[in-house]
Structure formats: structure tokens, C-alpha cells
Design a protein around this motif. Structure first.
Motif, PDB file in Angstrom:
ATOM      1  N   ASP A 113       0.831  -1.214   0.000  1.00  0.00           N
ATOM      2  CA  ASP A 113       0.000   0.000   0.000  1.00  0.00           C
ATOM      3  C   ASP A 113       0.861   1.257   0.000  1.00  0.00           C
ATOM      4  N   TYR A 114       1.946   1.220   0.776  1.00  0.00           N
ATOM      5  CA  TYR A 114       2.845   2.379   0.839  1.00  0.00           C
ATOM      6  C   TYR A 114       3.440   2.655  -0.543  1.00  0.00           C
ATOM      7  N   CYS A 115       3.957   1.596  -1.196  1.00  0.00           N
ATOM      8  CA  CYS A 115       4.600   1.770  -2.504  1.00  0.00           C
ATOM      9  C   CYS A 115       3.599   2.269  -3.553  1.00  0.00           C
ATOM     10  N   LYS A 116       2.409   1.667  -3.589  1.00  0.00           N
ATOM     11  CA  LYS A 116       1.406   2.064  -4.584  1.00  0.00           C
ATOM     12  C   LYS A 116       0.923   3.488  -4.337  1.00  0.00           C
ATOM     13  N   ASP A 122       2.268  10.798  -5.224  1.00  0.00           N
ATOM     14  CA  ASP A 122       3.352  11.727  -4.901  1.00  0.00           C
ATOM     15  C   ASP A 122       3.885  12.371  -6.180  1.00  0.00           C
ATOM     16  N   PRO A 123       3.539  13.636  -6.440  1.00  0.00           N
ATOM     17  CA  PRO A 123       3.973  14.280  -7.693  1.00  0.00           C
ATOM     18  C   PRO A 123       5.465  14.592  -7.705  1.00  0.00           C
ATOM     19  N   ASN A 124       6.099  14.600  -6.507  1.00  0.00           N
ATOM     20  CA  ASN A 124       7.521  14.954  -6.423  1.00  0.00           C
ATOM     21  C   ASN A 124       8.440  13.728  -6.415  1.00  0.00           C
ATOM     22  N   LEU A 125       7.888  12.564  -6.684  1.00  0.00           N
ATOM     23  CA  LEU A 125       8.680  11.327  -6.646  1.00  0.00           C
ATOM     24  C   LEU A 125       9.698  11.324  -7.784  1.00  0.00           C
ATOM     25  N   SER A 126      10.958  11.106  -7.450  1.00  0.00           N
ATOM     26  CA  SER A 126      12.007  11.077  -8.480  1.00  0.00           C
ATOM     27  C   SER A 126      11.916   9.770  -9.266  1.00  0.00           C
ATOM     28  N   ALA A 127      12.488   9.781 -10.457  1.00  0.00           N
ATOM     29  CA  ALA A 127      12.478   8.578 -11.304  1.00  0.00           C
ATOM     30  C   ALA A 127      13.219   7.436 -10.614  1.00  0.00           C
ATOM     31  N   GLU A 128      14.304   7.786  -9.916  1.00  0.00           N
ATOM     32  CA  GLU A 128      15.099   6.771  -9.221  1.00  0.00           C
ATOM     33  C   GLU A 128      14.292   6.109  -8.095  1.00  0.00           C
ATOM     34  N   LYS A 129      13.569   6.964  -7.323  1.00  0.00           N
ATOM     35  CA  LYS A 129      12.767   6.447  -6.215  1.00  0.00           C
ATOM     36  C   LYS A 129      11.593   5.618  -6.739  1.00  0.00           C
ATOM     37  N   ALA A 130      10.987   6.068  -7.840  1.00  0.00           N
ATOM     38  CA  ALA A 130       9.875   5.325  -8.438  1.00  0.00           C
ATOM     39  C   ALA A 130      10.331   3.941  -8.889  1.00  0.00           C
ATOM     40  N   ALA A 131      11.522   3.890  -9.504  1.00  0.00           N
ATOM     41  CA  ALA A 131      12.068   2.600  -9.949  1.00  0.00           C
ATOM     42  C   ALA A 131      12.309   1.676  -8.752  1.00  0.00           C
ATOM     43  N   LEU A 133      10.684   1.704  -5.838  1.00  0.00           N
ATOM     44  CA  LEU A 133       9.402   1.229  -5.302  1.00  0.00           C
ATOM     45  C   LEU A 133       8.790   0.162  -6.210  1.00  0.00           C
ATOM     46  N   LYS A 134       8.929   0.331  -7.525  1.00  0.00           N
ATOM     47  CA  LYS A 134       8.425  -0.684  -8.460  1.00  0.00           C
ATOM     48  C   LYS A 134       9.170  -2.006  -8.279  1.00  0.00           C
ATOM     49  N   HIS A 135      10.476  -1.923  -8.004  1.00  0.00           N
ATOM     50  CA  HIS A 135      11.266  -3.129  -7.768  1.00  0.00           C
ATOM     51  C   HIS A 135      10.799  -3.831  -6.485  1.00  0.00           C
ATOM     52  N   VAL A 136      10.504  -3.039  -5.445  1.00  0.00           N
ATOM     53  CA  VAL A 136       9.998  -3.616  -4.184  1.00  0.00           C
ATOM     54  C   VAL A 136       8.688  -4.354  -4.438  1.00  0.00           C
ATOM     55  N   LEU A 137       7.777  -3.744  -5.209  1.00  0.00           N
ATOM     56  CA  LEU A 137       6.497  -4.396  -5.520  1.00  0.00           C
ATOM     57  C   LEU A 137       6.708  -5.701  -6.277  1.00  0.00           C
ATOM     58  N   ALA A 138       7.662  -5.697  -7.207  1.00  0.00           N
ATOM     59  CA  ALA A 138       7.932  -6.897  -7.999  1.00  0.00           C
ATOM     60  C   ALA A 138       8.511  -8.024  -7.152  1.00  0.00           C
ATOM     61  N   MET A 139       9.299  -7.665  -6.120  1.00  0.00           N
ATOM     62  CA  MET A 139       9.989  -8.667  -5.298  1.00  0.00           C
ATOM     63  C   MET A 139       9.271  -8.950  -3.981  1.00  0.00           C
ATOM     64  N   LEU A 140       8.056  -8.419  -3.815  1.00  0.00           N
ATOM     65  CA  LEU A 140       7.353  -8.487  -2.524  1.00  0.00           C
ATOM     66  C   LEU A 140       7.222  -9.917  -2.006  1.00  0.00           C
ATOM     67  N   ASP A 141       6.861 -10.853  -2.894  1.00  0.00           N
ATOM     68  CA  ASP A 141       6.649 -12.237  -2.469  1.00  0.00           C
ATOM     69  C   ASP A 141       7.949 -12.929  -2.064  1.00  0.00           C
ATOM     70  N   ASP A 142       9.078 -12.352  -2.459  1.00  0.00           N
ATOM     71  CA  ASP A 142      10.380 -12.974  -2.172  1.00  0.00           C
ATOM     72  C   ASP A 142      11.005 -12.509  -0.858  1.00  0.00           C
ATOM     73  N   LEU A 143      10.479 -11.446  -0.257  1.00  0.00           N
ATOM     74  CA  LEU A 143      11.127 -10.853   0.908  1.00  0.00           C
ATOM     75  C   LEU A 143      10.966 -11.739   2.139  1.00  0.00           C
ATOM     76  N   SER A 144      12.058 -11.946   2.860  1.00  0.00           N
ATOM     77  CA  SER A 144      12.009 -12.685   4.117  1.00  0.00           C
ATOM     78  C   SER A 144      11.411 -11.785   5.205  1.00  0.00           C
ATOM     79  N   ALA A 145      11.160 -12.371   6.373  1.00  0.00           N
ATOM     80  CA  ALA A 145      10.617 -11.585   7.485  1.00  0.00           C
ATOM     81  C   ALA A 145      11.561 -10.435   7.838  1.00  0.00           C
TER      82      ALA A 145
END
Length: 621
Positions: A113-116, A122-131, A133-145
Motif C-alpha cells: 500500500d505504501y509503494c502504490k 506523490d507528484p515529487n517522486l524522483s524517477a530513481e525512487k519510483a524505480a 518502489l516498483k522493484h519492491v512491488l515486484a519482489m514483494l513475495d520474495d522478501l524474508s521476514a
């Protein structure tokens, strides 16, 4: 339109759909007068009818047309069964708690929810930060506790309601535990899926089928998951209806005799290579997907095609339906291939059907735990000399090396295919040790020569004894129905243009009521004709509703359009009536004695509304 506006539009559409569904009693929160319980819903009269129609079509499309064996097993399952299947140990989600109030949340949902939210608002989100957050969403199922906890802390995520700090994530088993019998000594669980009831009955079902493969068993029933923080209405609930198929097949022959019937179907598929490379889903013929090796085998491809036909005939928009292949990190270690039928709705892409080749894992697991061999036999016309792969883990050495992880390492070694096993054997003989991937531990381990024996033995056999593979299509009925509601909903202007009227354009197949009967005015003669028509509709098996309220015919049409009723019969003469079609609002005049058979034929699909328009005179209201 920017992301924020798009999100607002989706939210407004969803709210219009949900408001209509609850107001017209398709479904409502359970125990509403006591403020309800999150994740539990009641189906009202139209909702029950839609669900019954969906399940009736599922039985027709799969059980009857594929000659499946349908069974019905208890919801309460002994603990030993779910230990064997791995649910007791592994059926968990990571949870965090509000450190002051104790309120629980699913950790991955908070991070998602935070990433989405940041990406959309957030209109001020940089391209680097957006990339990032998108990577975090893609890897969400892989993250350990630990990784999930670090992300939550790093982004400063707090409890949504109180803004208090959160605990570290920890696993929570999603099954409802219970005890069987008054002593409380026999533990059990409310089943989280219906599949295990089929697996434990394999031996008897195989005998019932004349000891022949392939065959399929099917079950429709309630399943229970104690969701940490249910949300998204009917999409994530604590009690729900599953319809599951277990198709048992020879692992050496996964062809399907009816594959040619679906091979030309073309629809959106999303292979893992396309997902990894950032491409979009694309239309692929299922025959090509199988021949190119995108889909593992014909039987899996056949069921993907049949699922596509089932969903689109229900009324799911084919342009908002895709089949997504599981990524390598999503696949169970035993699975040969797995695809999800995902439907796009206002919540995004929602997994509604899973179609997996589970190999022989389930039957082997229950064989090991119960001591009852769940196997099939192929008798040879004359004895054959065969070479058998024999994998013998040395449990003592593995226990010393891996302690609590011993069982998972043993399972992974025993699940090896011949090619992988012989490569491991060669490495062990050359180097004395080898790296070995254990998917259930999500890491590589070092296997030494003294930990496993791998060999091939020649022997004469009169029959081949083997554990069948399982192709499993699993349907979340509530999710399919909710997506159907969204795909069927639209609004149109009232006759005077002042109001927007809600309409569900359900196909007759799933419409909760097939027909309404309206006497134009409150008049005894007209009401007698309405009763006569109602009796004839009952005789041909058409569900109907009579409305003699006396309100304007336009308001009565609007009320039934909102329920998705395809046809309305208006009694305005004693010898003939008008029949109105919901979406076009076109009307025809039909003799009273013919109207029931006409409505049945159009509902059943043996004739079309276009045919009716050409056969009967049109009527202008």
C-alpha cells in the motif's frame, strides 16, 4: 489522465458497484446488526441465485463434459492430513502488530500500500525512487521476514489507524484450529482448500474408475482462511467457496485426447520471460504455447483453454482476462508449471483461478505419512527389463548437517528428476561435495558424498508402478463472481435524461432472475394472464418475478435492470404481451401461449434475440 485521477475514477466506479450490490441484497456484511465481522459476508437472494448459476455452469462445463468424479468431503480435517500436505508448517503470512493497541496487519500489504500510494499520489517522486518502489512491488513475495521488517522501518511505515510503531514481522498460520470430539485431544483444522480430500481418496477413486488413468475428481465446497486483515470485499474473505479439480495423469504421458478442441483458442498470456523483461501480456494461441514449450504440456494447456471458455461464457470480458505464468520464485519446488487466470477489476489484476501441474508431490506426501501407497499400475504384456533411478538420502548425516532443516533437504533430494540427479551424482563423485538448491529454504546448501546415494538399478518387472502427476485447476468462486459484477455493471440515462440508471448486463446463463412479468395496470384480467404466464414459465424451468405494484412501467424496468434480469414481459392485452430485452430496450409482441417457450429458447441460447426480432412484430413503448 494521471495516476491519481485514474485511482479516483476506479474508486468511484467500485463504490457505485458495491452500493448497488449491497442495496439490492446481492451480498451484505455478515452479522450486520452486531457491526459485522471483517472478512465474512452473506449472499442475499440475487447473490445466491448468481452463485448457484455459476456453480451449475461449472458442473456442466467441467464435471459433466469431462466425465469427472465429483466428491464431497468434510470441512473439518484432522491435523495429521494437513501436516502431511505441509499446511500446518507452511500455510502462513507475515504479520505485524501495532505496538500500543495490538491491532494486527499483514506486513506485505502495508508495504504494498505504501509503494502504490507513493507511485500514484506523490507528484515529487524522483524517477530513481519510483524505480526502487516498483522493484519492491515486484519482489514483494520474495522478501524474508527480516527484509520485510527492514523495508517497513526504512520507509517509516506505521499502523494505518493510529500511526503507532509496528512490531517486527512474524509468521501467522492462516488455518482455523479446532478440536474433534469432546476430549479435545484430537486436533483438527477447518480446511484451507478442498484438494486434500480428493488426494486422500485417490485409491478408492482410482478403483471406482476401473484402475484406469487419466481421470479427474472434482469438489465444490467451503474453505476457511483466518486472514490477518481482510479487505477488498468479496476478494479476500475468511470463508469462501472453492471449486477444485484434480486431474490424475501418467507423468510420462501428459498428452490430452481433446487438446485439438482448444488448440486454436487465442487469448492474452503472460509468460514469465515477458514479465521478467518488462513486456506486456500478448495474445498467443494455446496450441502454439504448448508446442513452443511456454506451457509445459498438453493437459495443462487443455485446462487453460477450458478455463478461458468457462470465464468468457460467464460474462468475463476477454480483453480484461489474462493467464500469467508463475515466476521461478513463486513456483513450489515440486511444481512443473503453474498459471493463474487473472481478471482485471477496479482493484487491479486479481488471481481467480490457479492451473498448476503439481507433479506427484501430494500423493507422495500422503503415501509417506499414511503408509498407504497412493499409486497407479500399468501392466506389461510381457516382462520388461527396466532401469530405475534410486535416490536414497542418508538421513543421519543430513540430520547432523542440517538439523531442523533436514526434512526439507530430504524432500528436495527425493523430488529430483533423473537429469538433475545424475548431474549431482557426477559432481559428488568428482569433487566429494556439491551445491544443491532447496527451494523451500530459498537457498543453496552443500551436499556431501556421504549424505545421499544415487544409482540406477536394472530389474525385470511385470508391471510399472508409479505415482500419478496431478494437474489442478482451482477456482475462487467468490472472486470470479465479484469480477463478473464489475464487468457486467454500467449506467445509462433515464428516459427523461435526469438520472443515471444502474444496469447489470449478465448473460442469461448467470442472471439471478431470467424474466419478470408486469401487468401494465392493476387489473384482474391482466393479473390472471400474468399468473398463467408465470405457470408456463415454471413448467419450462425459467425463474421469474411478478411485479404488480402498480408503479410506472419505466420504474419497474429500471428496478429489474438493476438486478440484471435479461427479459421483461409486460401484460397489456389478454391475448398477446410485449417482451423487452434489457440492454437494447427493444420490444416485440408475442402471443401469450408462445411467450414462455420463446423466453426459454433465448435464455438457453437455442435461439437469439436477433432471431426473435425477425420473427415477431416489434413494439414501440
Amino acid at each position: 489522465m494521471d495516476a491519481a485521477q485514474e485511482a479516483q475514477k476506479r474508486e468511484a466506479f467500485r463504490q457505485a458497484v458495491v452500493n448497488t450490490l449491497e442495496r439490492r441484497l446481492f451480498y451484505i456484511p455478515s452479522f450486520k446488526i452486531y457491526r459485522g465481522v471483517a472478512g465474512l459476508y452473506d449472499y442475499g437472494p440475487p447473490g445466491c441465485a448468481v452463485k448457484a448459476n455459476v456453480l451449475a455452469f461449472w458442473r456442466q462445463h467441467f464435471v459433466r463434459e469431462e466425465s469427472m468424479l465429483e466428491i464431497d468431503c468434510p470441512c473439518v480435517t484432522p491435523e495429521v492430513v494437513l501436516k502431511a500436505s505441509g499446511h500446518v508448517e507452511k500455510f502462513t503470512d507475515l504479520m505485524v502488530k501495532d505496538e500500543k493497541t495490538g491491532t494486527c496487519y499483514r506486513a506485505d500489504h502495508l508495504l504494498k500500500d505504501y509503494c502504490k500510494d507513493k507511485l500514484e499520489k506523490d507528484p515529487n517522486l524522483s524517477a530513481e525512487k519510483a524505480a526502487e518502489l516498483k522493484h519492491v512491488l515486484a519482489m514483494l513475495d520474495d522478501l524474508s521476514a527480516e527484509e520485510l521488517g527492514a523495508k517497513i522501518k526504512g520507509y517509516g511505515i506505521t499502523a494505518p489507524d493510529t500511526k503507532n510503531s509496528l512490531s517486527d514481522p512474524y509468521p501467522f498460520n492462516l488455518m482455523f484450529q479446532t478440536s474433534i470430539g469432546p476430549s479435545g485431544l484430537s486436533s483438527g483444522y477447518m480446511r484451507p482448500e478442498t484438494a486434500q480430500g480428493i488426494f486422500v481418496n485417490f485409491k478408492d477413486l482410482y478403483y471406482f474408475n476401473g484402475n484406469k488413468l487419466p481421470f479427474a475428481a472434482a469438489q465444490i465446497g467451503q474453505a476457511f482462511r483466518n486472514e490477518i486483515s481482510p479487505r477488498q470485499g468479496l476478494l479476500r474473505v475468511r470463508e469462501f467457496t472453492l471449486a477444485e479439480i484434480e486431474h490424475f495423469v501418467d507423468p510420462e504421458d501428459k498428452s490430452h485426447p481433446k487438446f485439438s478442441e482448444v488448440s486454436k483458442l487465442e487469448f492474452f498470456m503472460f509468460p514469465r520471460e515477458d514479465q521478467v523483461s518488462g513486456r506486456q501480456a500478448r495474445r498467443i494461441q494455446i496450441g502454439e504455447a504448448v508446442s513452443q514449450g511456454i506451457v509445459n504440456n498438453e493437459t495443462l494447456g487443455y485446462f487453460i483453454g477450458r478455463v478461458y471458455l468457462f470465464l468468457t461464457q460467464l460474462g468475463i470480458d476477454k480483453d480484461r482476462l489474462r493467464f500469467r505464468q508463475h515466476l521461478a520464485n513463486e513456483m513450489a519446488h515440486y511444481a512443473a508449471d503453474c498459471w493463474d487466470a487473472e481478471i482485471e477489476c477496479s482493484y487491479g489484476w486479481i488471481e481467480c483461478v490457479g492451473i498448476a501441474d503439481r507433479s506427484a508431490y501430494d500423493l507422495r506426501a500422503h503415501t509417506d505419512k499414511s503408509g498407504v501407497p497412493l499409486v497407479a499400475h500399468e501392466k506389461y504384456s510381457e516382462p520388461k527389463e527396466v532401469e530405475k533411478l534410486v535416490i536414497t538420502p542418508v538421513k543421519k548425516e543430513l540430520g547432523l548437517a542440517f538439523k531442523g532443516d533436514q526434512k526439507k533437504v530430504v524432500e528436495a533430494l527425493e523430488a529430483m528428476g533423473e537429469k538433475e540427479a545424475m548431474e549431482l551424482k557426477a559432481t559428488l563423485e568428482a569433487k566429494g561435495e556439491a551445491e544443491f538448491r532447496v527451494c523451500t529454504l530459498n537457498k543453496d546448501v552443500i551436499i556431501k558424498k556421504n549424505m545421499v546415494s544415487i544409482s540406477k538399478e536394472k530389474r525385470k518387472e511385470h508391471q510399472r508402478v508409479f505415482t500419478p502427476s496431478v494437474i489442478e485447476p482451482s477456482f475462487g468462486i467468490g472472486r470470479i463472481i465479484y469480477c463478473l459484477y464489475e464487468h457486467s455493471f454500467y449506467t445509462r440515462a433515464s428516459k427523461d435524461g435526469d438520472d443515471q440508471l444502474n444496469v447489470f448486463h449478465f448473460p442469461p446463463l448467470v442472471a439471478p432472475i431470467k424474466c419478470t412479468v408486469f401487468p401494465l395496470v392493476q387489473n384482474q384480467q391482466y393479473e390472471e394472464v400474468a399468473k398463467k404466464i408465470a405457470k408456463s414459465l415454471t413448467a419450462v424451468g425459467i425463474s421469474y418475478k411478478i411485479d404488480i405494484t402498480g408503479t410506472s412501467i419505466g420504474k419497474r424496468y429500471a428496478r429489474t435492470d438493476e438486478l440484471g434480469v435479461p427479459f421483461a414481459i409486460t401484460v397489456d392485452y389478454t391475448s398477446s404481451v410485449t417482451v423487452r430485452e434489457r440492454d437494447s430496450k427493444q420490444q416485440i409482441r408475442v402471443n401469450v401461449d408462445e411467450v414462455a417457450s420463446l423466453v426459454k429458447e433465448v435464455n438457453d441460447g437455442t435461439t437469439t434475440w436477433a432471431d426473435a426480432l425477425s420473427k415477431y412484430p416489434t413494439h414501440s413503448s
